[in-house]
Design a protein around this motif. Structure first.
Motif, PDB file in Angstrom:
ATOM      1  N   GLY A   1       0.795  -1.225   0.000  1.00 19.95           N
ATOM      2  CA  GLY A   1       0.000   0.000   0.000  1.00 19.95           C
ATOM      3  C   GLY A   1       0.827   1.274   0.000  1.00 19.95           C
ATOM      4  N   TYR A   2       2.158   1.112   0.016  1.00 17.42           N
ATOM      5  CA  TYR A   2       3.068   2.262   0.048  1.00 17.42           C
ATOM      6  C   TYR A   2       4.066   2.182  -1.113  1.00 17.42           C
ATOM      7  CZ  TYR A   2       1.573   2.352   4.970  1.00 17.42           C
ATOM      8  OH  TYR A   2       0.840   2.371   6.135  1.00 17.42           O
ATOM      9  N   SER A   3       4.587   3.340  -1.476  1.00 19.62           N
ATOM     10  CA  SER A   3       5.758   3.394  -2.356  1.00 19.62           C
ATOM     11  C   SER A   3       6.631   4.540  -1.862  1.00 19.62           C
ATOM     12  CB  SER A   3       5.358   3.578  -3.820  1.00 19.62           C
ATOM     13  OG  SER A   3       4.691   4.819  -3.990  1.00 19.62           O
ATOM     14  N   VAL A   4       7.842   4.634  -2.415  1.00 23.16           N
ATOM     15  CA  VAL A   4       8.768   5.679  -1.986  1.00 23.16           C
ATOM     16  C   VAL A   4       9.485   6.255  -3.195  1.00 23.16           C
ATOM     17  CG1 VAL A   4       9.196   4.852   0.362  1.00 23.16           C
ATOM     18  CG2 VAL A   4      10.571   3.959  -1.548  1.00 23.16           C
ATOM     19  N   SER A   5      10.090   7.412  -2.955  1.00 23.51           N
ATOM     20  CA  SER A   5      10.872   8.060  -4.004  1.00 23.51           C
ATOM     21  C   SER A   5      12.065   8.734  -3.352  1.00 23.51           C
ATOM     22  CB  SER A   5      10.014   9.101  -4.725  1.00 23.51           C
ATOM     23  OG  SER A   5      10.800   9.869  -5.607  1.00 23.51           O
TER      24      SER A   5
ATOM     25  N   PHE B   1      13.556  12.028   1.026  1.00 25.18           N
ATOM     26  CA  PHE B   1      12.954  10.701   0.887  1.00 25.18           C
ATOM     27  C   PHE B   1      11.454  10.854   1.101  1.00 25.18           C
ATOM     28  CE2 PHE B   1      12.991   6.379   0.315  1.00 25.18           C
ATOM     29  CZ  PHE B   1      12.886   5.555   1.423  1.00 25.18           C
ATOM     30  N   SER B   2      10.682  10.465   0.105  1.00 25.35           N
ATOM     31  CA  SER B   2       9.234  10.660   0.153  1.00 25.35           C
ATOM     32  C   SER B   2       8.522   9.327   0.295  1.00 25.35           C
ATOM     33  CB  SER B   2       8.755  11.352  -1.125  1.00 25.35           C
ATOM     34  OG  SER B   2       9.420  12.584  -1.298  1.00 25.35           O
ATOM     35  N   LEU B   3       7.487   9.316   1.095  1.00 21.49           N
ATOM     36  CA  LEU B   3       6.607   8.154   1.238  1.00 21.49           C
ATOM     37  C   LEU B   3       5.282   8.481   0.577  1.00 21.49           C
ATOM     38  CD1 LEU B   3       6.155   5.325   2.607  1.00 21.49           C
ATOM     39  CD2 LEU B   3       5.123   6.596   4.509  1.00 21.49           C
ATOM     40  N   ILE B   4       4.804   7.548  -0.226  1.00 25.27           N
ATOM     41  CA  ILE B   4       3.561   7.769  -0.970  1.00 25.27           C
ATOM     42  C   ILE B   4       2.552   6.684  -0.608  1.00 25.27           C
ATOM     43  CG2 ILE B   4       2.562   7.996  -3.286  1.00 25.27           C
ATOM     44  CD1 ILE B   4       5.705   8.469  -4.065  1.00 25.27           C
TER      45      ILE B   4
END
Lengths: 114, 108
Positions: A63-67, A74-77
């Motif tokens: 249910g999550y992704s990152v960039s 560092f971003s959590l999506i």
């Protein structure tokens, strides 16, 4: 002193929204982490990154992704927010070999999904 | 599976009453043992790293020690401002595992 800054302290979103949590560190650390913290469950690792554009799944990535486009950010999506993603989200960073170096944390984002 | 167990879950002390918090961990492959303090609504604040049995670190009223299978956080003559949740974490092979913490309350 290490400073890890999370963009929001409190956030309220609706079910199904795409949610972005941002984190910036100022110590040139290689490693960055996203955790969620829930009562009785402690800190659980969602994703981590040991270099720019690199990412690794943690224990609960669903249910999550990152960039990670830049070393300091560092971003959590949350692709489609759900009520079970209501939690405290903590970002951390550490130097080099992260399992024998302490992680330094931001102050967290308390996210509520309605 | 790497494990970290902290006890007690909660501890209530009178101001000046010394005590210890316990952290037991999976021994095999330990690369570092970390202690953190967490205040309500904030992120964990790093306190100490211990690497080998017999090592000790001190900061004000806190002293962390490490044996072959446990770590202790000793609190000497605590003050109300020491009230917080104290977290222990184990660094292993490519992984850090956190305990669920001990919530300390120091009453004036």
């Amino acid at each position: 002193d290490v400073k890890v800054t999370q963009s929001s302290r409190y956030l309220v979103k609706r079910t199904g929204e795409k949610v972005f949590l941002e984190c910036v560190q100022d110590m040139d650390h290689e490693n960055m982490f996203w955790y969620r913290q829930d009562p009785g469950l402690g800190l659980r690792l969602i994703y981590f990154s040991y270099d720019v554009k690199m990412k690794e799944k943690g224990d609960i990535p669903e249910g999550y992704s990152v960039s990670r486009e830049k070393k300091e950010r560092f971003s959590l999506i949350l692709e489609s927010a759900s009520t079970n993603q209501t939690s405290m989200y903590l970002c951390a960073s550490s130097f080099e070999e992260y399992s024998n170096q302490p992680q330094h944390f931001g102050d967290g984002t308390r996210l509520s999904i309605l | 599976e790497d494990q970290v167990t902290q006890s007690p879950e909660a501890l209530r002390l009178q101001e000046g009453e010394s005590s210890s918090l316990n952290c037991s961990y999976t021994v095999s492959g330990l690369r570092g043992l970390f202690w953190y303090r967490q205040d309500p609504g904030k992120g964990p604040e790093f306190l100490f790293t211990l690497y080998s049995a017999g090592e000790e670190k001190e900061k004000e009223r806190l002293k962390a020690t490490l044996t072959k299978k446990e770590s202790f956080l000793h609190i000497t003559a605590p003050k109300p401002e020491d009230s917080a949740t104290y977290l222990c974490a184990r660094g292993g092979y490519q992984k850090v595992t956190f305990g669920t913490g001990t919530k300390l309350q120091v009453i004036p």
